[in-house]
Design an enzyme around this catalytic site. Structure first.
Site, mmCIF file in Angstrom:
data_model
loop_
_atom_site.group_PDB
_atom_site.id
_atom_site.type_symbol
_atom_site.label_atom_id
_atom_site.label_comp_id
_atom_site.label_asym_id
_atom_site.label_seq_id
_atom_site.Cartn_x
_atom_site.Cartn_y
_atom_site.Cartn_z
ATOM 1 N N LYS A 193 25.173 31.107 -7.904
ATOM 2 C CA LYS A 193 24.523 29.794 -7.958
ATOM 3 C C LYS A 193 22.997 29.946 -7.946
ATOM 4 O O LYS A 193 22.292 29.219 -8.657
ATOM 5 C CB LYS A 193 24.976 28.941 -6.778
ATOM 6 C CG LYS A 193 26.439 28.536 -6.837
ATOM 7 C CD LYS A 193 26.864 27.788 -5.576
ATOM 8 C CE LYS A 193 28.331 27.407 -5.636
ATOM 9 N NZ LYS A 193 28.798 26.760 -4.401
ATOM 10 N N VAL A 237 26.998 24.627 -9.745
ATOM 11 C CA VAL A 237 26.174 24.628 -8.531
ATOM 12 C C VAL A 237 26.239 23.248 -7.896
ATOM 13 O O VAL A 237 26.015 22.230 -8.562
ATOM 14 C CB VAL A 237 24.695 24.966 -8.846
ATOM 15 C CG1 VAL A 237 23.877 25.014 -7.563
ATOM 16 C CG2 VAL A 237 24.598 26.283 -9.598
ATOM 17 N N GLY A 295 34.991 21.141 -2.279
ATOM 18 C CA GLY A 295 36.139 20.239 -2.363
ATOM 19 C C GLY A 295 36.543 20.023 -3.801
ATOM 20 O O GLY A 295 35.708 19.919 -4.688
ATOM 21 N N ILE A 332 41.003 22.638 -8.515
ATOM 22 C CA ILE A 332 40.062 21.791 -9.253
ATOM 23 C C ILE A 332 40.738 21.200 -10.490
ATOM 24 O O ILE A 332 40.591 20.009 -10.794
ATOM 25 C CB ILE A 332 38.810 22.603 -9.668
ATOM 26 C CG1 ILE A 332 38.077 23.099 -8.421
ATOM 27 C CG2 ILE A 332 37.883 21.749 -10.520
ATOM 28 C CD1 ILE A 332 36.966 24.078 -8.723
ATOM 29 N N LYS A 374 31.257 30.160 -12.748
ATOM 30 C CA LYS A 374 29.863 30.588 -12.606
ATOM 31 C C LYS A 374 29.566 31.945 -13.235
ATOM 32 O O LYS A 374 28.417 32.380 -13.275
ATOM 33 C CB LYS A 374 29.495 30.673 -11.106
ATOM 34 C CG LYS A 374 29.785 29.408 -10.333
ATOM 35 C CD LYS A 374 29.629 29.637 -8.846
ATOM 36 C CE LYS A 374 30.099 28.446 -8.046
ATOM 37 N NZ LYS A 374 31.566 28.220 -8.148
#
Length: 803
Positions: free
Chosen positions: A669, A596, A784, A461, A566
């Protein structure tokens, strides 16, 4: 048409070496005419060296001799490098004779003798420059200012213009067809003794001579192009002011700013000549022109500072007329040209405090003692000063607020507003004024806010965000009217920090060369203390619990936070609310839409519904893009373990895929969404079905993949059963208003809304008071690196609108 006569003044830095002298010749070739006047300071550090010689003369003759020999060699080198033939020989002979005379001096010397010694530097400069100009076909003659400038000794000697006017006219009448190179810094008293004109005396003598000679313009050439909005050595984005009002320049000079001296401006104010400041090193780099405009101003133009300030405290006896006494003191000091930099009245203590430079404090003390001021007088050292200068600054609420705001944590003794409205002055116990100048300058003048960004995590990321940021940076800055600079990149072991900014496109290739060891807190402390930025933001794109545990520390540093991590959002309610409160209390923001649904606006939507008056009844959906992809592909033709391996290779899973397969990611989440919907829920209250058998839980990642076939056994049986019922398997999260929360595999009909998704899609179904019969559905890519990076960028965009 008559040619306008100008005066050019060159300071010591403009005459520091042979190259500088030659540069001055080139300037005079281009910018002066044959009848112009030139005033010079001593070359380089010559005056300082002469002071060292005089100090040594009182203590150690051998040391005095060494000082003199060093200075002799410097002066002889200048002549040898610049002059040729007979001119060089003649000047070498003069200088050798003068140094011989200096070497024969014996202590103690009178003040007049010391002044005469210190005046040698200007004599050498004027003589050398005049000869060098003549050698370059610019006819010139050296002139000692003591032949026509008259002044008496004092704390700040003033040139007697009435006595000097006729003398200078007589001298200049003898040199009507050549440039006259005049010594700065000194005059002569009625006894024929040398009088030095004090700090910046050469600038003062230049404007006095300009006024007496009735020139049209005086240009002061130095190592800076003019007056900047702050010292450019301290503030990298300080801007040159092409025009400055005379009263503002005078106020700046009164506050002892190094670029101007108050006495330098007095002759300008009392004559018709113009004054310009230019850089001799780069003549075309711009200039500052002092203009005689007294129109109303709108606020501060310049931030200045002094590191060495003294306070004179005068305490009057109780029962005296305090107002009358303080008025008499202030008016008397002003008449004696000893006006303080700033002052504070303390009527309840019968006390007045006066701030001075070290140069003037002695004269002010002497004045107060000589005039038998009715009070106890004390001199205190160890103070600094920061000031904002500009017409109207005291009436500009934004500038006043910004000035006070930046200084609120400093050891301020008092803040003085000039009665003229031209300055705000803060006197404080000794402090690092460079930091304060940067802060005040940024607060008051920066056209756009500067945002510093620290990226935690440069994996899938993080690397995607770096690419996206490099691509979108210019557009984001244009849209938001502020600048965004990546100043730090942090991983678990090392970090790279550069407050000037890091090119995002070079991070992955240069990080290992630039990074230093990360002890866990250094980078954050540096970010909290970073200067020159209005806001700082941490981007946490890791899954690190260690970093999530530092969120309170991030808030303590006054830094904003954007999370894809998270852990904190799904931690215990106690810690979650602590983090929220920590940021809220200091008006900083914690955004975590990326936690989320990757780039889907699910957090924002749920929170917005609740804050708009809706009531969330239930939430359900497929919250994991990874598990969505796996179960979309899982039709029995390929083993589930092989699909996991393929997803891992494509970067669709966490580095350890068990973080996706054990359901903890979906659980987090669900907890985050539950809290956004207004429900208090603890992570342990969520019933979670893990897809990771106990035998695989504690293995290394490599060993996990070696034995991953265990993943397939149970799921193969469940898939067969579901297919016999014309159903499919999906990994579903569900939350009800009563707090019941589950995460696990469900068999759904093929027509079910949660069954028909594209691979990697997330889907969120929101049932509420407003959307009870027809749930609000948000659907789209939920996994992704690109979409998650996009969510981070979206939060950065949103956060910038909150600054």
């Amino acid at each position: 048409m008559s040619v306008l006569r100008q005066l050019h003044k060159f300071g010591g830095s403009s005459l520091a070496n042979p190259e500088c002298y030659q540069r001055v010749v080139n300037i005079l070739k281009e910018y002066s005419s044959a009848t112009d006047l030139v005033v010079v300071s001593a070359a380089g550090k010559t005056t300082n060296r002469l002071i060292e010689f005089l100090e040594a003369l009182d203590k150690d003759g051998r040391l005095a001799h060494e000082c003199l020999q060093s200075l002799r060699q410097f002066q002889l080198n200048l002549i040898e490098e610049l002059l040729e033939g007979d001119q060089a020989a003649h000047h070498l002979g003069l200088v050798q004779a003068e140094f011989t005379a200096l070497g024969e001096l014996n202590a103690p010397l009178t003040e007049a003798q010391k002044s005469q010694v210190l005046g040698h530097g200007e004599v050498w400069s004027s003589r050398l420059l005049a000869e060098l100009l003549s050698q370059n076909d610019l006819q010139a003659i050296a002139q000692d200012a003591r032949e026509f400038l008259r002044a008496e000794a004092g704390t700040q000697p003033e040139v007697d213009r009435s006595r000097s006017y006729a003398l200078i006219k007589e001298v200049l009448a003898q040199h009507t067809h050549c440039r006259v190179v005049i010594t700065g810094f000194m005059a002569q008293n009625s006894e024929g003794e040398t009088v030095l004109l004090g700090r910046n005396g050469s600038d003062y003598s230049a404007t006095v001579i300009g006024a007496l000679a009735e020139v049209d313009r005086v240009t002061i050439w130095s190592d800076v192009a003019g007056v900047y909005s702050a010292d450019p050595r301290l503030v990298s984005d300080a801007c040159l002011l092409p025009l400055l009002r005379l009263d503002e320049a005078s106020e700046l000079a009164r506050l002892a700013a190094p670029v101007l001296h108050s006495r330098t401006l007095q002759p300008v104010a009392q004559s018709a000549m113009d004054l310009s400041l230019r850089c001799s090193y780069q003549p075309e780099s711009g200039s500052t022109q002092i203009e005689r405009v007294l129109a109303s101003g709108r606020g501060a133009k310049i931030i200045t500072s002094l590191d060495e300030v003294l306070l004179i405290q005068v305490t009057f006896g109780h029962g005296h007329d305090f107002e009358r006494l303080t008025t008499d003191v202030l008016e008397g000091l002003k008449r004696a040209q000893l006006e303080p930099l700033a002052y504070e009245l303390q009527p309840d203590q019968y006390c007045i405090r006066l701030a001075y430079t070290e140069e003037i404090a002695g004269g002010a003390l002497e004045y107060l003692q000589d005039h038998a001021v009715e009070g106890e007088i004390k001199l205190k050292e160890g103070f600094s000063l920061v000031a904002a200068v500009g017409a109207g600054v005291t009436k500009n609420p934004n500038h006043c607020y910004g000035f006070y705001q930046q200084l609120k944590d400093s050891p301020v003794e008092f803040i003085s507003e000039a009665s003229s409205g031209l300055s705000l002055v803060a006197v404080m116990r000794k402090a690092d004024t460079s930091i304060l100048v940067k802060g005040v300058h940024s607060q008051l003048f920066q056209a756009q806010k500067r945002v510093a960004i620290a990226l935690c995590g440069k994996g899938n990321i993080g690397s995607s965000w770096l690419s996206l940021f490099a691509e979108q940076k210019a557009e984001l800055e244009k849209r938001r009217g502020m600048s965004f600079d990546l100043v730090a990149v942090i991983d678990s072991q090392t970090y790279w920090f550069d407050e000037q900014g890091i090119d995002p496109s070079t991070v992955l290739t240069c990080f290992s060369d630039e990074a230093v060891n990360n002890n866990g807190s250094d980078w954050l402390e540096r970010l909290g203390e970073i200067q020159g930025y209005d806001e700082a933001v941490v981007l946490d794109v890791t899954a690190s619990k260690l970093l999530a545990d530092k969120y309170l520390d991030i808030a303590k540093q006054g830094v904003h936070l954007i999370s894809a991590n998270k852990v904190a959002g799904s931690a215990s309610s106690e810690y979650y609310h602590q983090v929220q409160d920590a940021f809220s209390k200091i008006s900083r923001h914690w955004l975590y839409n990326a936690t989320v649904g990757a780039g889907l606006p699910i957090n924002h939507t749920v929170r917005d519904l609740r804050e708009s008056g809706d009531d969330i009844i239930a939430l359900s959906g497929i919250f994991s893009g990874t598990l969505s992809w796996l179960f979309q592909q899982f039709d029995g033709s390929v083993l589930f373990s092989e699909l996991v391996d393929l997803a891992w290779q494509q970067g669709l899973t966490e580095p350890d895929p068990r973080a996706d397969l054990d359901g903890s990611d979906v659980m987090r989440k669900l907890v985050i969404l539950a809290r956004e919907s207004g429900l208090d829920i603890e992570p342990e209250n969520v019933k979670v079905e893990s897809l990771v058998p106990k035998e695989l839980q504690d293995l290394s990642v490599d060993d996990f993949f070696d034995k991953a076939s265990l993943l397939s056994d149970e799921l193969a049986e469940r898939l067969t059963k579901a297919q016999s019922q014309q159903k499919v398997l999906r990994y579903v999260a569900r939350l009800e208003k009563n707090g019941k929360a589950t995460v696990g595999v469900e068999a759904l009909s093929k027509e079910h809304a949660l069954a028909n998704l594209l691979p990697c899609d997330n889907i969120f179904a929101i049932e509420s008071k407003w959307y009870k019969d027809n749930p609000l559905v948000i659907r789209g890519p939920g996994a992704g690196r690109e979409v998650t990076a996009g969510a981070i960028q979206s939060d950065l965009n949103r956060m910038s609108s909150l600054f």
